[in-house]
Design a protein around this motif. Structure first.
Motif, PDB file in Angstrom:
ATOM      1  N   THR A 256       0.910  -1.398  -0.213  1.00 11.06           N
ATOM      2  CA  THR A 256      -0.057  -0.150  -0.045  1.00 11.06           C
ATOM      3  C   THR A 256       0.788   1.311  -0.048  1.00 11.06           C
ATOM      4  N   HIS A 257       1.873   1.144   0.954  1.00 13.32           N
ATOM      5  CA  HIS A 257       2.845   2.526   0.921  1.00 13.32           C
ATOM      6  C   HIS A 257       3.575   2.719  -0.349  1.00 13.32           C
ATOM      7  N   VAL A 258       3.853   1.553  -0.944  1.00 13.80           N
ATOM      8  CA  VAL A 258       4.735   1.743  -2.365  1.00 13.80           C
ATOM      9  C   VAL A 258       3.756   2.412  -3.518  1.00 13.80           C
ATOM     10  N   THR A 259       2.558   1.708  -3.434  1.00 17.40           N
ATOM     11  CA  THR A 259       1.842   2.020  -4.305  1.00 17.40           C
ATOM     12  C   THR A 259       1.250   3.826  -4.349  1.00 17.40           C
ATOM     13  N   MET A 260       0.974   4.182  -3.197  1.00 20.11           N
ATOM     14  CA  MET A 260       0.728   5.463  -2.750  1.00 20.11           C
ATOM     15  C   MET A 260       2.010   6.545  -3.023  1.00 20.11           C
ATOM     16  N   LYS A 261       3.202   5.993  -2.926  1.00 27.93           N
ATOM     17  CA  LYS A 261       4.420   6.419  -3.304  1.00 27.93           C
ATOM     18  C   LYS A 261       4.533   6.963  -4.797  1.00 27.93           C
ATOM     19  N   LYS A 262       3.955   5.881  -5.435  1.00 30.57           N
ATOM     20  CA  LYS A 262       4.090   5.906  -6.744  1.00 30.57           C
ATOM     21  C   LYS A 262       3.000   7.060  -7.371  1.00 30.57           C
ATOM     22  N   LEU A 263       1.750   6.962  -6.709  1.00 28.38           N
ATOM     23  CA  LEU A 263       0.717   8.048  -7.254  1.00 28.38           C
ATOM     24  C   LEU A 263       1.100   9.414  -6.734  1.00 28.38           C
ATOM     25  N   VAL A 264       1.779   9.411  -5.767  1.00 25.27           N
ATOM     26  CA  VAL A 264       2.349  10.920  -5.227  1.00 25.27           C
ATOM     27  C   VAL A 264       3.363  11.353  -6.609  1.00 25.27           C
ATOM     28  N   ALA A 265       4.424  10.299  -6.948  1.00 30.26           N
ATOM     29  CA  ALA A 265       5.311  10.662  -7.842  1.00 30.26           C
ATOM     30  C   ALA A 265       4.666  11.097  -9.078  1.00 30.26           C
ATOM     31  N   LEU A 266       3.239  10.491  -9.261  1.00 24.34           N
ATOM     32  CA  LEU A 266       2.705  10.713 -10.616  1.00 24.34           C
ATOM     33  C   LEU A 266       2.037  11.928 -10.577  1.00 24.34           C
ATOM     34  N   GLY A 267       1.625  12.473  -9.399  1.00 23.43           N
ATOM     35  CA  GLY A 267       1.102  13.770  -9.139  1.00 23.43           C
ATOM     36  C   GLY A 267      -0.727  13.544  -8.987  1.00 23.43           C
ATOM     37  N   LEU A 268      -0.706  12.293  -8.702  1.00 20.66           N
ATOM     38  CA  LEU A 268      -2.350  11.873  -8.691  1.00 20.66           C
ATOM     39  C   LEU A 268      -2.802  12.230  -7.295  1.00 20.66           C
ATOM     40  N   ILE A 269      -2.074  11.991  -6.485  1.00 23.17           N
ATOM     41  CA  ILE A 269      -2.542  12.233  -4.823  1.00 23.17           C
ATOM     42  C   ILE A 269      -1.361  13.172  -4.334  1.00 23.17           C
ATOM     43  N   GLU A 270      -1.920  13.621  -3.138  1.00 23.90           N
ATOM     44  CA  GLU A 270      -0.847  14.502  -2.285  1.00 23.90           C
ATOM     45  C   GLU A 270      -1.051  14.358  -0.864  1.00 23.90           C
TER      46      GLU A 270
END
Length: 291
Positions: A256-270
């Motif tokens: 879950t943490h790794v997936t969220m980290k990627k979504l942050v890097a993509l600019g999709l979540i913050e």
């Protein structure tokens, strides 16, 4: 003598990212430790993207992710990623079996992926063609070569913003985003013509989201089923923490943490200031509406 089948569930080797501030000094080296395959690939892509962006590079995360996934074909043997040219050139190197036909590797449909690999990548021969499409024209270049002894080298290079010559279709798409008075077209009819060109691109090319959103590579990232599920839950449930998301999706905390980290890097979540929960960005909401 029988050969043990490759284990694609876990990568036992260490990858290295070399960051060259200039070619006259020793590079900074960041190590990616052994990990489950999904986490390993995501870590390589996320770290590479982050380091390149810190240097001022403009290569999108989705492009970095696509090339990083190709390391599975090399069985993750001696993975080295080099970040150069202010983050606008990234070289991906391995010492795997190599690519017998570098030309075909850039064409859709050609793939050496076996069933075990397809648990972690699409495996339909779309990765490098997507990367090549992004760098087509004056945007930059993709070069695939053999390594010194064995393995492959993929170098992606994006010209600096002030060196680019925007292709006509991209110009039309950009002009369609602006009012006629700001588009650089002499009159409304010409501006409408540009909009129609952009719509034609959308109809003929699945890499566009709509006539006013620009190329999909810049606005609609390629997401795994899990990543899509996360985005949809953020859209429907609102702010969520790692524990809450893990419970909703039955996903391990580390994943879950790794997936969220990627979504942050993509600019999709913050993560808004003063909270530990993640929320969709404006771009994330736009992507959610396209799923």
């Amino acid at each position: 003598m029988t050969t043990e089948p490759a284990n694609f569930d876990y990568v036992s080797s260490t990858a290295r990212i070399a960051v060259y501030d200039n070619l006259r000094s020793t590079p900074r080296v960041v190590e990616i430790p052994p990990a489950p395959t999904n986490e390993y690939i995501t870590s390589i892509a996320t770290q590479t993207y982050t380091l390149a962006r810190e240097m001022g590079g403009q290569i999108p995360f989705t492009v970095v992710q696509e090339v990083s996934e190709n390391f599975i074909h090399a069985y993750f043997t001696e993975v080295v990623v080099s970040v150069l040219d202010g983050g606008n050139t990234i070289r991906f190197t391995d010492q795997g079996p190599g690519i017998p036909d570098c030309g075909k590797a850039q064409l859709p449909g050609y793939s050496s992926a076996v069933e075990e690999m397809k648990r972690y990548i699409r495996g339909v021969g779309s990765g490098l063609p997507i990367v090549k499409e992004y760098f087509e024209g004056a945007q930059g270049s993709v070069v695939i070569e053999n390594n010194i002894r064995t393995g492959a080298v993929v170098t992606i290079s994006l010209k600096a913003e002030n060196e680019r010559e925007e292709a006509p279709l991209r110009q039309a798409l950009r002009a369609a985003q602006r009012p006629a008075s700001e588009s650089g077209y002499p009159n409304e009819a010409a501006a409408n013509g540009a909009t129609n060109i952009a719509r034609g691109v959308h109809a003929a090319d699945s890499t566009s989201t709509n006539a006013t959103s620009g190329p999909l590579m810049d606005s609609m990232p390629i997401l795994s089923p899990r990543e899509q599920e996360f985005i949809e839950l953020f859209y429907s449930e609102g702010p969520l923490g790692v524990t809450e998301m893990g419970e909703l999706t039955n996903t391990a905390p580390s994943t879950t943490h790794v997936t969220m980290k990627k979504l942050v890097a993509l600019g999709l979540i913050e993560v808004p200031a003063g909270t530990k929960k993640r929320v969709l960005t404006a771009r994330g909401r736009a992507v959610a509406q396209q799923l």
